[in-house]
Design a protein around this motif. Sequence first.
Motif, PDB file in Angstrom:
ATOM      1  N   SER A  16       0.873  -1.135   0.061  1.00  0.00           N
ATOM      2  CA  SER A  16       0.076   0.093   0.082  1.00  0.00           C
ATOM      3  C   SER A  16       0.873   1.173   0.146  1.00  0.00           C
ATOM      4  N   PHE A  17       2.086   1.003   0.319  1.00  0.00           N
ATOM      5  CA  PHE A  17       2.903   2.297   0.214  1.00  0.00           C
ATOM      6  C   PHE A  17       3.723   2.532  -1.096  1.00  0.00           C
ATOM      7  N   GLY A  18       3.727   1.675  -1.991  1.00  0.00           N
ATOM      8  CA  GLY A  18       4.161   1.444  -3.076  1.00  0.00           C
ATOM      9  C   GLY A  18       5.610   0.659  -3.176  1.00  0.00           C
ATOM     10  N   ARG A  19       5.809   0.124  -2.090  1.00  0.00           N
ATOM     11  CA  ARG A  19       7.131  -0.419  -2.041  1.00  0.00           C
ATOM     12  C   ARG A  19       7.120  -2.006  -2.830  1.00  0.00           C
ATOM     13  N   LEU A  20       8.140  -2.285  -3.303  1.00  0.00           N
ATOM     14  CA  LEU A  20       7.976  -3.749  -3.844  1.00  0.00           C
ATOM     15  C   LEU A  20       8.538  -4.936  -2.819  1.00  0.00           C
ATOM     16  N   ASN A  21       7.785  -5.785  -2.667  1.00  0.00           N
ATOM     17  CA  ASN A  21       8.052  -7.088  -1.745  1.00  0.00           C
ATOM     18  C   ASN A  21       8.033  -8.280  -2.587  1.00  0.00           C
ATOM     19  N   LEU A  22       8.906  -8.921  -2.070  1.00  0.00           N
ATOM     20  CA  LEU A  22       9.121 -10.323  -2.811  1.00  0.00           C
ATOM     21  C   LEU A  22       8.913 -11.458  -1.921  1.00  0.00           C
ATOM     22  N   THR A  23       7.999 -12.250  -2.227  1.00  0.00           N
ATOM     23  CA  THR A  23       7.681 -13.779  -1.470  1.00  0.00           C
ATOM     24  C   THR A  23       8.507 -14.760  -2.127  1.00  0.00           C
ATOM     25  N   GLY A  24       9.405 -15.459  -1.527  1.00  0.00           N
ATOM     26  CA  GLY A  24      10.236 -16.620  -2.089  1.00  0.00           C
ATOM     27  C   GLY A  24       9.341 -17.696  -2.139  1.00  0.00           C
ATOM     28  N   GLU A  31      10.588  -7.341   2.330  1.00  0.00           N
ATOM     29  CA  GLU A  31       9.981  -6.129   2.111  1.00  0.00           C
ATOM     30  C   GLU A  31      10.945  -5.282   1.412  1.00  0.00           C
ATOM     31  N   ASN A  32      10.332  -4.353   0.415  1.00  0.00           N
ATOM     32  CA  ASN A  32      10.982  -3.238   0.286  1.00  0.00           C
ATOM     33  C   ASN A  32      12.236  -3.602  -0.523  1.00  0.00           C
ATOM     34  N   VAL A  33      12.393  -4.693  -1.497  1.00  0.00           N
ATOM     35  CA  VAL A  33      13.522  -4.850  -2.342  1.00  0.00           C
ATOM     36  C   VAL A  33      13.657  -4.155  -3.548  1.00  0.00           C
ATOM     37  N   ALA A  34      14.632  -3.998  -3.817  1.00  0.00           N
ATOM     38  CA  ALA A  34      15.170  -3.003  -4.902  1.00  0.00           C
ATOM     39  C   ALA A  34      15.971  -3.766  -6.150  1.00  0.00           C
ATOM     40  N   PRO A  35      15.576  -3.367  -7.245  1.00  0.00           N
ATOM     41  CA  PRO A  35      16.317  -4.000  -8.674  1.00  0.00           C
ATOM     42  C   PRO A  35      17.723  -3.472  -8.835  1.00  0.00           C
ATOM     43  N   VAL A  51      17.488  -6.945  -4.340  1.00  0.00           N
ATOM     44  CA  VAL A  51      18.255  -6.956  -3.192  1.00  0.00           C
ATOM     45  C   VAL A  51      17.320  -6.239  -2.124  1.00  0.00           C
ATOM     46  N   SER A  52      17.671  -6.880  -0.950  1.00  0.00           N
ATOM     47  CA  SER A  52      16.944  -6.209   0.225  1.00  0.00           C
ATOM     48  C   SER A  52      17.413  -5.007   0.962  1.00  0.00           C
ATOM     49  N   THR A  53      17.013  -4.436   1.612  1.00  0.00           N
ATOM     50  CA  THR A  53      17.426  -3.054   2.244  1.00  0.00           C
ATOM     51  C   THR A  53      18.687  -3.164   3.054  1.00  0.00           C
ATOM     52  N   ASP A  54      19.156  -4.239   3.313  1.00  0.00           N
ATOM     53  CA  ASP A  54      20.471  -4.399   3.978  1.00  0.00           C
ATOM     54  C   ASP A  54      21.617  -4.712   2.787  1.00  0.00           C
TER      55      ASP A  54
END
Length: 160
Positions: A16-24, A31-35, A51-54
Amino acid sequence: MTTDLMMNSFTLARDSFGRLNLTGADGALHENVAPVRAFPIQAPDEGISLVSTDGKEVAWIDRLDQLAHATAALVREELQSREFMPEIARILEVSGYATPCTWAVDTNRGKTSFVLRGEEDIRRIGSESLLVSDNHGIHFLIRNQYELDKHSKKILDRFL
């Protein structure tokens, strides 16, 4: 509103915040993955890491064209929101041939001008491409220097 998009071994969805989430495939939520492109200039649609936020890779995409159209569009949209690299289509004029000088250019995002600090700010990438950095650190791409118009080539040759 969340839109799920299926891929080979994982699902991508916008929250709902527009962030990209990935479920393996194992059901783990990232949550909040980035290409991130492995080769952003030579092969922009190949080798994309999610990649994840870390900063840890959670998924790998060999080629965007192997994904479902909607999934590929979602990844491209996310990449475009993070990346800003206008492509120079034409060099209109330069204020002088000694640096620093101001370049007026026509890009894929419209006309603009920038200050080139020194000739070292024009870097070759492969045999055809050039990366031009302005005084603010913005990178402009010349995808193929040999396909530029005659006027642009003449100006560019004075700096190479």
